[in-house]
Write an enzyme that holds these catalytic residues in place. Structure first.
Site, PDB file in Angstrom:
ATOM      1  N   PHE A  26       0.834  -1.221   0.000  1.00 18.17           N
ATOM      2  CA  PHE A  26       0.000   0.000   0.000  1.00 18.17           C
ATOM      3  C   PHE A  26       0.866   1.267   0.000  1.00 18.17           C
ATOM      4  CE2 PHE A  26      -2.380   2.745   3.258  1.00 18.17           C
ATOM      5  CZ  PHE A  26      -2.999   3.515   2.296  1.00 18.17           C
ATOM      6  N   THR A 145       5.548   2.842  12.921  1.00 15.15           N
ATOM      7  CA  THR A 145       4.154   3.176  13.205  1.00 15.15           C
ATOM      8  C   THR A 145       4.019   3.840  14.579  1.00 15.15           C
ATOM      9  OG1 THR A 145       2.046   2.116  13.761  1.00 15.15           O
ATOM     10  CG2 THR A 145       3.980   0.749  13.962  1.00 15.15           C
ATOM     11  N   GLU A 147       1.890   2.887  16.573  1.00 16.71           N
ATOM     12  CA  GLU A 147       1.356   1.846  17.470  1.00 16.71           C
ATOM     13  C   GLU A 147       2.405   1.361  18.478  1.00 16.71           C
ATOM     14  OE1 GLU A 147      -1.265  -0.985  15.601  1.00 16.71           O
ATOM     15  OE2 GLU A 147      -1.708   0.411  13.980  1.00 16.71           O
ATOM     16  N   ARG A 234      -8.583   6.768  16.180  1.00 20.45           N
ATOM     17  CA  ARG A 234      -7.378   6.723  15.354  1.00 20.45           C
ATOM     18  C   ARG A 234      -7.177   8.094  14.707  1.00 20.45           C
ATOM     19  NH1 ARG A 234      -7.020   2.899  18.057  1.00 20.45           N
ATOM     20  NH2 ARG A 234      -6.657   0.707  17.510  1.00 20.45           N
TER      21      ARG A 234
HETATM   22  P1  NAD Z   1       1.248  -3.566   3.328  1.00 17.84           P
HETATM   23  O1  NAD Z   1       0.895  -4.765   4.144  1.00 17.84           O
HETATM   24  O2  NAD Z   1       0.214  -2.969   2.417  1.00 17.84           O
HETATM   25  O3  NAD Z   1       2.504  -3.888   2.403  1.00 17.84           O
HETATM   26  C1  NAD Z   1       3.626  -4.571   2.884  1.00 17.84           C
HETATM   27  C2  NAD Z   1       4.492  -4.979   1.704  1.00 17.84           C
HETATM   28  O4  NAD Z   1       5.623  -5.697   2.215  1.00 17.84           O
HETATM   29  C3  NAD Z   1       3.770  -5.906   0.712  1.00 17.84           C
HETATM   30  O5  NAD Z   1       4.031  -5.495  -0.613  1.00 17.84           O
HETATM   31  C4  NAD Z   1       4.407  -7.271   0.985  1.00 17.84           C
HETATM   32  O6  NAD Z   1       4.450  -8.113  -0.164  1.00 17.84           O
HETATM   33  C5  NAD Z   1       5.807  -6.883   1.446  1.00 17.84           C
HETATM   34  N1  NAD Z   1       6.392  -7.916   2.310  1.00 17.84           N
HETATM   35  C6  NAD Z   1       5.801  -8.535   3.378  1.00 17.84           C
HETATM   36  N2  NAD Z   1       6.641  -9.456   3.896  1.00 17.84           N
HETATM   37  C7  NAD Z   1       7.780  -9.406   3.155  1.00 17.84           C
HETATM   38  C8  NAD Z   1       9.017 -10.114   3.208  1.00 17.84           C
HETATM   39  N3  NAD Z   1       9.232 -11.066   4.126  1.00 17.84           N
HETATM   40  N4  NAD Z   1       9.982  -9.779   2.317  1.00 17.84           N
HETATM   41  C9  NAD Z   1       9.765  -8.821   1.388  1.00 17.84           C
HETATM   42  N5  NAD Z   1       8.611  -8.157   1.263  1.00 17.84           N
HETATM   43  C10 NAD Z   1       7.630  -8.424   2.149  1.00 17.84           C
HETATM   44  O7  NAD Z   1       1.782  -2.498   4.373  1.00 17.84           O
HETATM   45  P2  NAD Z   1       1.628  -0.909   4.391  1.00 17.84           P
HETATM   46  O8  NAD Z   1       0.357  -0.573   5.048  1.00 17.84           O
HETATM   47  O9  NAD Z   1       1.956  -0.359   3.063  1.00 17.84           O
HETATM   48  O10 NAD Z   1       2.791  -0.533   5.422  1.00 17.84           O
HETATM   49  C11 NAD Z   1       4.118  -0.290   4.959  1.00 17.84           C
HETATM   50  C12 NAD Z   1       4.991   0.059   6.146  1.00 17.84           C
HETATM   51  O11 NAD Z   1       4.481   1.213   6.796  1.00 17.84           O
HETATM   52  C13 NAD Z   1       5.054  -1.035   7.214  1.00 17.84           C
HETATM   53  O12 NAD Z   1       6.364  -1.086   7.698  1.00 17.84           O
HETATM   54  C14 NAD Z   1       4.092  -0.547   8.280  1.00 17.84           C
HETATM   55  O13 NAD Z   1       4.463  -1.028   9.548  1.00 17.84           O
HETATM   56  C15 NAD Z   1       4.263   0.940   8.168  1.00 17.84           C
HETATM   57  N6  NAD Z   1       3.102   1.747   8.569  1.00 17.84           N
HETATM   58  C16 NAD Z   1       1.855   1.474   8.064  1.00 17.84           C
HETATM   59  C17 NAD Z   1       0.774   2.274   8.421  1.00 17.84           C
HETATM   60  C18 NAD Z   1      -0.601   2.037   7.850  1.00 17.84           C
HETATM   61  O14 NAD Z   1      -1.563   2.660   8.289  1.00 17.84           O
HETATM   62  N7  NAD Z   1      -0.772   1.169   6.861  1.00 17.84           N
HETATM   63  C19 NAD Z   1       0.950   3.331   9.317  1.00 17.84           C
HETATM   64  C20 NAD Z   1       2.235   3.579   9.824  1.00 17.84           C
HETATM   65  C21 NAD Z   1       3.300   2.781   9.445  1.00 17.84           C
HETATM   66  P1  TYD Z   2      -7.139  -1.182  11.356  1.00 20.81           P
HETATM   67  O1  TYD Z   2      -7.494  -0.598  10.024  1.00 20.81           O
HETATM   68  O2  TYD Z   2      -6.954  -2.653  11.462  1.00 20.81           O
HETATM   69  O3  TYD Z   2      -5.858  -0.390  11.864  1.00 20.81           O
HETATM   70  P2  TYD Z   2      -5.109  -0.436  13.328  1.00 20.81           P
HETATM   71  O4  TYD Z   2      -5.689  -1.502  14.161  1.00 20.81           O
HETATM   72  O5  TYD Z   2      -3.711  -0.729  12.934  1.00 20.81           O
HETATM   73  O6  TYD Z   2      -5.316   0.931  13.894  1.00 20.81           O
HETATM   74  O7  TYD Z   2      -8.279  -0.779  12.399  1.00 20.81           O
HETATM   75  C1  TYD Z   2      -8.613   0.574  12.644  1.00 20.81           C
HETATM   76  C2  TYD Z   2      -9.635   0.601  13.756  1.00 20.81           C
HETATM   77  O8  TYD Z   2     -10.840  -0.021  13.275  1.00 20.81           O
HETATM   78  C3  TYD Z   2      -9.219  -0.199  14.976  1.00 20.81           C
HETATM   79  O9  TYD Z   2      -9.690   0.464  16.147  1.00 20.81           O
HETATM   80  C4  TYD Z   2      -9.935  -1.523  14.810  1.00 20.81           C
HETATM   81  C5  TYD Z   2     -11.224  -1.131  14.089  1.00 20.81           C
HETATM   82  N1  TYD Z   2     -11.788  -2.171  13.188  1.00 20.81           N
HETATM   83  C6  TYD Z   2     -13.127  -2.540  13.317  1.00 20.81           C
HETATM   84  O10 TYD Z   2     -13.865  -2.035  14.162  1.00 20.81           O
HETATM   85  N2  TYD Z   2     -13.597  -3.505  12.462  1.00 20.81           N
HETATM   86  C7  TYD Z   2     -12.816  -4.095  11.518  1.00 20.81           C
HETATM   87  O11 TYD Z   2     -13.320  -4.996  10.770  1.00 20.81           O
HETATM   88  C8  TYD Z   2     -11.466  -3.683  11.379  1.00 20.81           C
HETATM   89  C9  TYD Z   2     -10.559  -4.306  10.353  1.00 20.81           C
HETATM   90  C10 TYD Z   2     -10.990  -2.710  12.248  1.00 20.81           C
END
Ligand code: NAD
Ligand code: TYD
Length: 365
Positions: A26, A145, A147, A234
């Site tokens: 993503f 993150t 978190e 959040r």
């Molecule tokens: P995502 O799950 O959408 O994508 C993760 C990617 O990593 C995928 O393309 C997957 O194929 C690849 N991957 C997973 N395991 C792997 C491995 N062993 N070797 C190589 N590639 C691998 O995640 P995202 O939401 O895009 O998050 C990206 C980064 O940002 C993560 O480090 C996450 O902790 C951090 N982050 C995410 C959020 C959020 O809200 N999504 C917020 C803050 C930080």
């Molecule tokens: P999520 O998108 O999983 O992100 P994170 O847990 O990493 O913050 O969830 C966002 C919020 O939404 C979290 O408080 C959990 C809640 N949630 C639901 O209530 N129902 C769901 O099906 C999911 C996936 C999350």
């Protein structure tokens, strides 16, 4: 050397090779697109293992670019990582690859240890080896993150100085990887920078996370499983604003510093879901109040963090970053993207996704 040859050499010297891990996921896909298009003078190598969350379709518009290449590789596999670093020399690493979903970490913590902890240490070791004696101008940028800071009460914000207090196996694995990155800076002088960001939303997010999962369910008239009382909070940030922050920190952040990134945008889940239902009703031409009827309160997530909220003053004051997209704009654009990309949504929700959904949500009824 002839004028032309000298010019070529200068261009060669200017070129930088940057490894972006998780670039088919993503956030990574938005970062890859930004870097490939904005910096034609950089070679961007996208390393991704293409797990369920990785999809080259997320970056189909840049895969033919001359400054882009792809390596399919598991970062938990030390010998594969080392072989890549033997073959290619990187000036910078922007590390996003991770297992990223809290609910999956509750089901299977070990895959989070392997990718998030061991995978990160493998990359740190390879970078340290490659940059030994020539760390100048190199940079290991670890994406983390909010978190890791645990859960807030009604008041207060996460600062860069807030003590780590992770509650889920996901956040524990990210906290561990953050500590390893810092320790490589302290112990081996590895030049690193670290950011901790709040919840992202936007195009290409896998529909296991709240917003895309609920968009998909609303479009299919399926129930909307709200965990617990729905009063969890959040802080939401549009993914392109996160990508812009990553660009800024990569180029202007100070070594060994941490920056918090957030949206200044707190929502309780239930208020956000009601807003989303209203937007979806309009876009789908349904009568007002149709989609909220799909809301179903279900069993809570164990260890569920009550509130996350980022104080992003440091990155704002030191680097001049702030979000450019309001939540109303970002959410409307996100819904529009999912409705216009039904093929993408259908392809990622077929097969394994159905098994995931029924096994995850049957436990909550
Ligand atoms: P995502 O799950 O959408 O994508 C993760 C990617 O990593 C995928 O393309 C997957 O194929 C690849 N991957 C997973 N395991 C792997 C491995 N062993 N070797 C190589 N590639 C691998 O995640 P995202 O939401 O895009 O998050 C990206 C980064 O940002 C993560 O480090 C996450 O902790 C951090 N982050 C995410 C959020 C959020 O809200 N999504 C917020 C803050 C930080
Ligand atoms: P999520 O998108 O999983 O992100 P994170 O847990 O990493 O913050 O969830 C966002 C919020 O939404 C979290 O408080 C959990 C809640 N949630 C639901 O209530 N129902 C769901 O099906 C999911 C996936 C999350």
């Amino acid at each position: 050397m002839h004028g032309n040859g000298r010019k070529k050499l200068e261009i060669y010297k200017m070129r930088k090779k940057i490894l972006i891990t998780g670039g088919a996921g993503f956030i990574g896909s938005h970062v890859v697109r930004l870097f490939v298009n904005k910096y034609p003078e950089y070679d961007i190598v996208n390393l991704d293992y293409l797990t369920y969350a990785g999809n080259l379709g997320n970056i189909k518009d840049v895969v033919e670019a001359p400054n882009y290449s792809f390596e399919k590789l598991d970062i938990a596999d030390a010998s594969a990582v080392n072989a890549l670093f033997k073959e290619q020399h990187f000036d910078g690493i922007i590390h996003l690859a991770a297992e990223s979903h809290v609910d999956r970490s509750i089901e299977n913590p070990m895959s989070f240890v392997l990718t998030n902890v061991i995978g990160t240490v493998n990359l740190l070791n390879a970078a340290r080896e490659q940059w030994k004696g020539k760390m100048d101008g190199k940079r290991f940028y670890h994406i983390s993150t909010d978190e890791v800071y645990g859960s807030l009460g009604k008041e207060g914000f996460f600062l860069e100085t807030t003590a780590y207090d992770p509650n889920s196996p996901y956040s524990a694995s990210k906290a561990s990887s953050d500590h390893f990155v810092r320790s490589y800076g302290e112990t081996y002088d590895l030049p690193y920078v670290l950011t901790n960001c709040s919840n992202n939303y936007g195009p290409n997010q896998f529909p296991e996370k709240l917003i895309p999962l609920f968009i998909n369910n609303i479009r299919n008239n399926k129930s909307l499983p709200v965990y617990g009382d729905g009063m969890y909070t959040r802080d939401w940030l549009y993914v392109l604003d996160h990508a812009l922050a990553i660009d800024l920190v990569y180029h202007s952040g100070k070594n060994t510093e941490t920056y918090n990134i957030g949206g200044f945008n707190e929502w309780t889940n239930i208020d956000l879901i009601r807003l989303l239902c209203g937007i979806m009703d309009k876009k789908l031409g349904r009568a007002e109040g149709t989609s909220v009827k799909l809301i179903t309160y279900v069993k809570d997530r164990p260890g569920h963090d009550r509130r996350y909220a980022i104080d992003a003053s440091k990155i704002n004051e030191e680097l001049g970053w702030k979000p450019t997209v309001t939540f109303q704009e970002g959410l409307a654009a996100t819904v529009q993207w999912y409705l216009e990309n039904e093929e993408w949504l259908n392809s990622v929700t077929s097969g394994d996704y159905q098994n995931y959904y029924s096994s995850m949500y049957s436990k909550r009824s």
